[in-house]
Motif scaffolding. Structure first.
Motif, short mmCIF file in Angstrom:
data_model
loop_
_atom_site.label_atom_id
_atom_site.label_comp_id
_atom_site.label_asym_id
_atom_site.label_seq_id
_atom_site.Cartn_x
_atom_site.Cartn_y
_atom_site.Cartn_z
N ARG A 1 34.55 38.65 40.34
CA ARG A 1 35.88 38.67 39.50
C ARG A 1 36.75 38.26 41.05
O ARG A 1 36.22 38.46 41.93
CB ARG A 1 37.00 40.15 39.52
N GLU B 1 49.72 36.04 36.77
CA GLU B 1 49.70 37.72 35.41
C GLU B 1 48.52 38.33 35.50
O GLU B 1 47.81 38.91 36.10
CB GLU B 1 49.46 36.74 33.66
N GLY B 2 49.01 39.34 35.06
CA GLY B 2 47.66 40.54 34.24
C GLY B 2 47.35 41.61 35.84
O GLY B 2 49.18 41.70 36.73
N ASP B 3 45.76 41.79 36.09
CA ASP B 3 46.64 42.82 37.65
C ASP B 3 46.22 41.79 38.65
O ASP B 3 45.97 42.21 39.69
CB ASP B 3 45.36 43.53 37.40
N GLY B 4 46.16 40.42 38.74
CA GLY B 4 45.73 39.63 39.68
C GLY B 4 44.07 39.29 39.73
O GLY B 4 43.88 38.89 41.18
N THR B 5 43.82 39.57 39.13
CA THR B 5 41.67 39.65 39.00
C THR B 5 41.46 39.02 37.36
O THR B 5 42.19 39.35 36.61
CB THR B 5 40.63 41.07 39.53
N ARG C 1 40.37 37.35 42.88
CA ARG C 1 41.52 37.27 43.46
C ARG C 1 42.05 35.99 44.08
O ARG C 1 41.76 35.40 44.96
CB ARG C 1 42.33 38.61 44.07
#
Length: 256
Positions: free
Chosen positions: A63, A20-24, A65
């Motif tokens: 963060r 989901e989201g920006d992947g981070t 990924r």
């Protein structure tokens, strides 16, 4: 069924957050979203990173990924993926739910080819077969697939081509077809009322691959004696769900 291992379940929950989201994500975000202890999240992130399932984001300290290991697993899964086999599996599940005939089809030029089919158990049902080819403009799966083409691609396929009629309800004019495809794009599902068979109506939804491209369509076909507006709405939802399930099996992230 054996007992689920809590630590493995939590690790998988963490990995699925990255879809989901920006992947981070950061450790505090994972902690908040999964309601897990901070120490547990730290240990799981450290373990996943050590095994290359996650990697730190260099330009965003703290963060993570997804790492190369997840790509390797996904690639191995894709190597063994068979659209026809997956389509047959999902078609069987949909047919068990509605007890109507279910097809999965692909587009070839201006025809559709059925690559999977599961029959209804009713005495009165649509008769067809996997491998059968029909004009796309006369079927719900075909209209769904034609609607997924760009305008230029559609124009290049139908320019100078006659749209034959299979029944009196078949679309035969180019502008009439374009208008019908606009409705399909707006609704997200395609409906065919006795256009390929005078005794059958169908509803279809798009199947997408991992890139989001429409690669097939799933339809439910119903004899007119069991068709109604209420049944159409019910089966449209079911076809959309089945198509989403098949899309998910092909790696489409937004399928569900």
């Amino acid at each position: 069924m054996g007992r689920l291992v809590p630590a493995v379940t939590r690790a998988l929950d963490i990995l699925e957050l990255f879809l989901e989201g920006d992947g981070t994500l950061s450790a505090p975000e994972v902690t908040r979203r999964l309601q897990l202890p901070r120490t547990t999240v730290h240990e799981l992130l450290t373990t996943l990173a050590a095994r290359s399932y996650l990697v730190p984001v260099r330009e965003q300290p703290g963060r993570y990924r997804l790492g190369v290991r997840t790509y390797q697993l996904g690639s191995r899964y894709a190597e063994h993926l068979d659209l026809a086999a997956e389509g047959q599996r999902v078609a069987r599940e949909v047919a068990q739910t509605c007890d109507e005939t279910v097809h999965v089809a692909i587009l070839e030029d201006l025809d559709v080819i059925y690559i999977a089919k599961v029959d209804s158990t009713h005495a009165v049902r649509m008769v067809s077969a996997a491998g059968r080819r029909l004009p796309a403009h006369c079927t719900s799966v075909g209209k769904m697939l034609l609607a997924s083409l760009s305008q230029d691609e559609l124009d290049s396929r139908i320019e100078g081509r006659e749209l034959i009629a299979m029944t009196p309800n078949s679309v035969t004019g180019h502008e009439e077809l374009r208008a019908a495809l606009d409705v399909v794009r707006e609704r997200g599902v395609a409906v065919e009322h006795q256009e390929s068979n005078p005794d059958v109506s169908c509803v279809a939804a798009p199947v997408r691959d991992s890139t989001g491209q429409v690669v097939a369509a799933l339809s439910i076909s119903v004899p007119m004696i069991r068709w109604s507006e209420e049944r159409e709405a019910e089966l449209a939802d079911l076809a959309a769900k089945g198509a989403a399930d098949l899309s998910a099996s092909l790696g489409h992230r937004g399928a569900r």
